[in-house]
Design a protein around this motif. Structure first.
Motif, PDB file in Angstrom:
ATOM      1  N   MET A   1      16.079  43.468 -13.138  1.00 46.96           N
ATOM      2  CA  MET A   1      15.299  42.371 -13.691  1.00 46.96           C
ATOM      3  C   MET A   1      15.292  41.218 -12.690  1.00 46.96           C
ATOM      4  SD  MET A   1      15.747  40.135 -17.176  1.00 46.96           S
ATOM      5  CE  MET A   1      17.050  41.161 -17.639  1.00 46.96           C
ATOM      6  N   ASN A   2      14.179  40.526 -12.618  1.00 40.96           N
ATOM      7  CA  ASN A   2      14.053  39.385 -11.736  1.00 40.96           C
ATOM      8  C   ASN A   2      13.954  38.123 -12.581  1.00 40.96           C
ATOM      9  OD1 ASN A   2      13.109  37.367  -9.929  1.00 40.96           O
ATOM     10  ND2 ASN A   2      12.477  38.986  -8.535  1.00 40.96           N
ATOM     11  N   GLU A   3      15.035  37.375 -12.633  1.00 44.20           N
ATOM     12  CA  GLU A   3      15.106  36.169 -13.467  1.00 44.20           C
ATOM     13  C   GLU A   3      14.129  35.080 -13.039  1.00 44.20           C
ATOM     14  OE1 GLU A   3      16.942  35.587 -16.252  1.00 44.20           O
ATOM     15  OE2 GLU A   3      17.686  37.635 -16.184  1.00 44.20           O
ATOM     16  N   ASN A   4      13.699  35.096 -11.780  1.00 43.81           N
ATOM     17  CA  ASN A   4      12.821  34.038 -11.277  1.00 43.81           C
ATOM     18  C   ASN A   4      11.343  34.277 -11.568  1.00 43.81           C
ATOM     19  OD1 ASN A   4      14.920  32.508 -10.202  1.00 43.81           O
ATOM     20  ND2 ASN A   4      14.957  33.737  -8.340  1.00 43.81           N
ATOM     21  N   LYS A   5      11.014  35.419 -12.122  1.00 42.91           N
ATOM     22  CA  LYS A   5       9.624  35.738 -12.431  1.00 42.91           C
ATOM     23  C   LYS A   5       9.397  35.570 -13.927  1.00 42.91           C
ATOM     24  CE  LYS A   5       9.142  38.873  -8.561  1.00 42.91           C
ATOM     25  NZ  LYS A   5       8.839  40.213  -8.104  1.00 42.91           N
ATOM     26  N   ILE A   6       8.625  34.545 -14.276  1.00 43.75           N
ATOM     27  CA  ILE A   6       8.414  34.218 -15.687  1.00 43.75           C
ATOM     28  C   ILE A   6       6.942  34.424 -16.041  1.00 43.75           C
ATOM     29  CG2 ILE A   6       8.532  32.399 -17.422  1.00 43.75           C
ATOM     30  CD1 ILE A   6      11.002  31.422 -16.082  1.00 43.75           C
ATOM     31  N   ILE A   7       6.722  35.150 -17.122  1.00 43.66           N
ATOM     32  CA  ILE A   7       5.363  35.450 -17.568  1.00 43.66           C
ATOM     33  C   ILE A   7       4.896  34.414 -18.589  1.00 43.66           C
ATOM     34  CG2 ILE A   7       3.925  37.092 -18.846  1.00 43.66           C
ATOM     35  CD1 ILE A   7       5.743  39.307 -17.783  1.00 43.66           C
ATOM     36  N   ILE A   8       3.671  33.962 -18.388  1.00 44.53           N
ATOM     37  CA  ILE A   8       2.946  33.207 -19.411  1.00 44.53           C
ATOM     38  C   ILE A   8       1.756  34.093 -19.764  1.00 44.53           C
ATOM     39  CG2 ILE A   8       1.611  31.148 -19.960  1.00 44.53           C
ATOM     40  CD1 ILE A   8       3.446  29.591 -18.086  1.00 44.53           C
ATOM     41  N   THR A   9       1.688  34.493 -21.017  1.00 46.70           N
ATOM     42  CA  THR A   9       0.655  35.428 -21.439  1.00 46.70           C
ATOM     43  C   THR A   9       0.023  34.974 -22.745  1.00 46.70           C
ATOM     44  OG1 THR A   9       0.132  37.775 -21.705  1.00 46.70           O
ATOM     45  CG2 THR A   9       2.202  37.001 -22.700  1.00 46.70           C
ATOM     46  N   GLY A  10      -0.941  35.713 -23.187  1.00 46.79           N
ATOM     47  CA  GLY A  10      -1.657  35.442 -24.425  1.00 46.79           C
ATOM     48  C   GLY A  10      -3.038  36.045 -24.308  1.00 46.79           C
ATOM     49  N   ALA A  11      -3.731  36.062 -25.387  1.00 44.48           N
ATOM     50  CA  ALA A  11      -5.094  36.596 -25.383  1.00 44.48           C
ATOM     51  C   ALA A  11      -5.976  35.748 -24.460  1.00 44.48           C
ATOM     52  CB  ALA A  11      -5.648  36.596 -26.801  1.00 44.48           C
ATOM     53  N   PRO A  12      -7.120  36.273 -24.056  1.00 43.15           N
ATOM     54  CA  PRO A  12      -8.034  35.480 -23.236  1.00 43.15           C
ATOM     55  C   PRO A  12      -8.436  34.180 -23.935  1.00 43.15           C
ATOM     56  CG  PRO A  12      -8.727  37.779 -23.280  1.00 43.15           C
ATOM     57  CD  PRO A  12      -7.626  37.629 -24.295  1.00 43.15           C
ATOM     58  N   GLY A  13      -8.551  33.129 -23.151  1.00 44.49           N
ATOM     59  CA  GLY A  13      -9.051  31.856 -23.674  1.00 44.49           C
ATOM     60  C   GLY A  13      -8.066  31.068 -24.509  1.00 44.49           C
ATOM     61  N   THR A  14      -6.764  31.286 -24.291  1.00 42.13           N
ATOM     62  CA  THR A  14      -5.761  30.585 -25.101  1.00 42.13           C
ATOM     63  C   THR A  14      -5.061  29.457 -24.341  1.00 42.13           C
ATOM     64  OG1 THR A  14      -4.103  32.274 -24.570  1.00 42.13           O
ATOM     65  CG2 THR A  14      -5.348  32.555 -26.624  1.00 42.13           C
ATOM     66  N   GLY A  15      -5.551  29.119 -23.153  1.00 42.92           N
ATOM     67  CA  GLY A  15      -5.014  27.974 -22.417  1.00 42.92           C
ATOM     68  C   GLY A  15      -3.978  28.299 -21.352  1.00 42.92           C
TER      69      GLY A  15
ATOM     70  N   ILE B   1       1.352  45.454 -10.389  1.00 42.64           N
ATOM     71  CA  ILE B   1       2.532  45.962  -9.683  1.00 42.64           C
ATOM     72  C   ILE B   1       2.578  45.371  -8.279  1.00 42.64           C
ATOM     73  CG2 ILE B   1       3.593  48.019  -8.668  1.00 42.64           C
ATOM     74  CD1 ILE B   1       2.554  49.568 -11.175  1.00 42.64           C
ATOM     75  N   ASN B   2       1.427  45.321  -7.618  1.00 40.82           N
ATOM     76  CA  ASN B   2       1.370  44.753  -6.278  1.00 40.82           C
ATOM     77  C   ASN B   2       1.828  43.299  -6.274  1.00 40.82           C
ATOM     78  OD1 ASN B   2      -0.464  43.120  -4.170  1.00 40.82           O
ATOM     79  ND2 ASN B   2       0.143  45.109  -3.326  1.00 40.82           N
ATOM     80  N   LYS B   3       1.366  42.530  -7.230  1.00 41.31           N
ATOM     81  CA  LYS B   3       1.769  41.118  -7.308  1.00 41.31           C
ATOM     82  C   LYS B   3       3.270  41.003  -7.575  1.00 41.31           C
ATOM     83  CE  LYS B   3      -2.592  39.101  -8.741  1.00 41.31           C
ATOM     84  NZ  LYS B   3      -2.743  37.724  -8.317  1.00 41.31           N
ATOM     85  N   PHE B   4       3.784  41.851  -8.460  1.00 48.05           N
ATOM     86  CA  PHE B   4       5.211  41.830  -8.756  1.00 48.05           C
ATOM     87  C   PHE B   4       6.013  42.079  -7.478  1.00 48.05           C
ATOM     88  CE2 PHE B   4       9.290  43.569  -9.873  1.00 48.05           C
ATOM     89  CZ  PHE B   4       9.692  42.815 -10.960  1.00 48.05           C
ATOM     90  N   LEU B   5       5.625  43.082  -6.708  1.00 45.73           N
ATOM     91  CA  LEU B   5       6.368  43.454  -5.498  1.00 45.73           C
ATOM     92  C   LEU B   5       6.153  42.467  -4.355  1.00 45.73           C
ATOM     93  CD1 LEU B   5       5.719  47.303  -5.568  1.00 45.73           C
ATOM     94  CD2 LEU B   5       7.864  46.114  -6.117  1.00 45.73           C
ATOM     95  N   THR B   6       4.950  41.945  -4.228  1.00 51.97           N
ATOM     96  CA  THR B   6       4.627  41.037  -3.136  1.00 51.97           C
ATOM     97  C   THR B   6       5.343  39.699  -3.290  1.00 51.97           C
ATOM     98  OG1 THR B   6       2.476  42.067  -2.869  1.00 51.97           O
ATOM     99  CG2 THR B   6       2.735  39.867  -1.935  1.00 51.97           C
ATOM    100  N   PHE B   7       5.408  39.202  -4.494  1.00 56.74           N
ATOM    101  CA  PHE B   7       5.997  37.884  -4.732  1.00 56.74           C
ATOM    102  C   PHE B   7       7.436  38.039  -5.203  1.00 56.74           C
ATOM    103  CE2 PHE B   7       1.443  37.391  -4.985  1.00 56.74           C
ATOM    104  CZ  PHE B   7       1.254  36.366  -4.089  1.00 56.74           C
ATOM    105  N   ASN B   8       8.253  38.597  -4.324  1.00 55.41           N
ATOM    106  CA  ASN B   8       9.671  38.785  -4.592  1.00 55.41           C
ATOM    107  C   ASN B   8      10.393  37.556  -4.049  1.00 55.41           C
ATOM    108  OD1 ASN B   8      12.058  39.863  -5.346  1.00 55.41           O
ATOM    109  ND2 ASN B   8      12.096  41.474  -3.803  1.00 55.41           N
ATOM    110  N   THR B   9      10.472  36.552  -4.861  1.00 57.83           N
ATOM    111  CA  THR B   9      10.951  35.256  -4.415  1.00 57.83           C
ATOM    112  C   THR B   9      12.228  34.851  -5.129  1.00 57.83           C
ATOM    113  OG1 THR B   9      10.360  32.924  -4.249  1.00 57.83           O
ATOM    114  CG2 THR B   9       9.448  34.110  -6.090  1.00 57.83           C
TER     115      THR B   9
END
Length: 151
Positions: A1-15, A67-75
């Motif tokens: 698990m990568n603690e520094n990668k935080i998801i903000i999600t929701g249906a389209p058009g929710t801000g 997946i590409n974004k997850f692997l590329t932005f390993n920060t």
């Protein structure tokens, strides 16, 4: 698990994008939404990887880009993602596609356990060049997102 990668999600058009732009203005890094990028790219070249033409290809492109974004932005720096790999499950359910590959990818590539889910809000919802779903259509998508993120 990568603690520094935080998801903000929701249906389209929710801000989500508005929230992420605000975080960016305060100095946080954020990674843009794969689905919007793919829709823009595919429509620009007349590609078939859009939901209204080939929803399986669209879903596969989203999974690959995620997946590409997850692997590329390993920060080591705190980074916010506009959607994550588990979002692909909701697209698969929406399109009535098998979710096994999405589930496997979600288990393999782990973000921080804390996920921020924005809620549908009719007053701010609007369509644009990439967002074609009606407000009523986003509600089941939101419910599916929430269900699978809780799982």
């Amino acid at each position: 698990m990568n603690e520094n990668k935080i998801i903000i999600t929701g249906a389209p058009g929710t801000g989500k994008t508005t929230l992420l732009n605000s975080l960016k203005s305060k100095g946080f890094d954020y990674i843009g939404e794969p689905a919007r990028e793919i829709l823009y790219e595919q429509r620009k070249v007349g590609g078939k990887g859009v939901s209204e033409v080939n929803n399986r290809l669209f879903r596969d492109l989203i999974l690959s880009r995620s997946i590409n974004k997850f692997l590329t932005f390993n920060t080591k720096k705190l980074t916010f993602f506009d959607r994550g790999i588990p979002d692909v499950i909701a697209y698969s359910v929406l399109f009535d596609l098998d979710i096994n590959t999405d589930l496997k990818a979600s288990q393999e590539y782990r973000y921080n356990n804390k996920v921020f889910i924005t809620s549908p809000w009719k007053n701010i919802y609007c369509n644009d060049k990439e967002r074609k779903m009606s407000f009523e259509d986003i509600l089941p998508f939101h419910d599916t997102l929430k269900k699978y993120y809780i799982k």
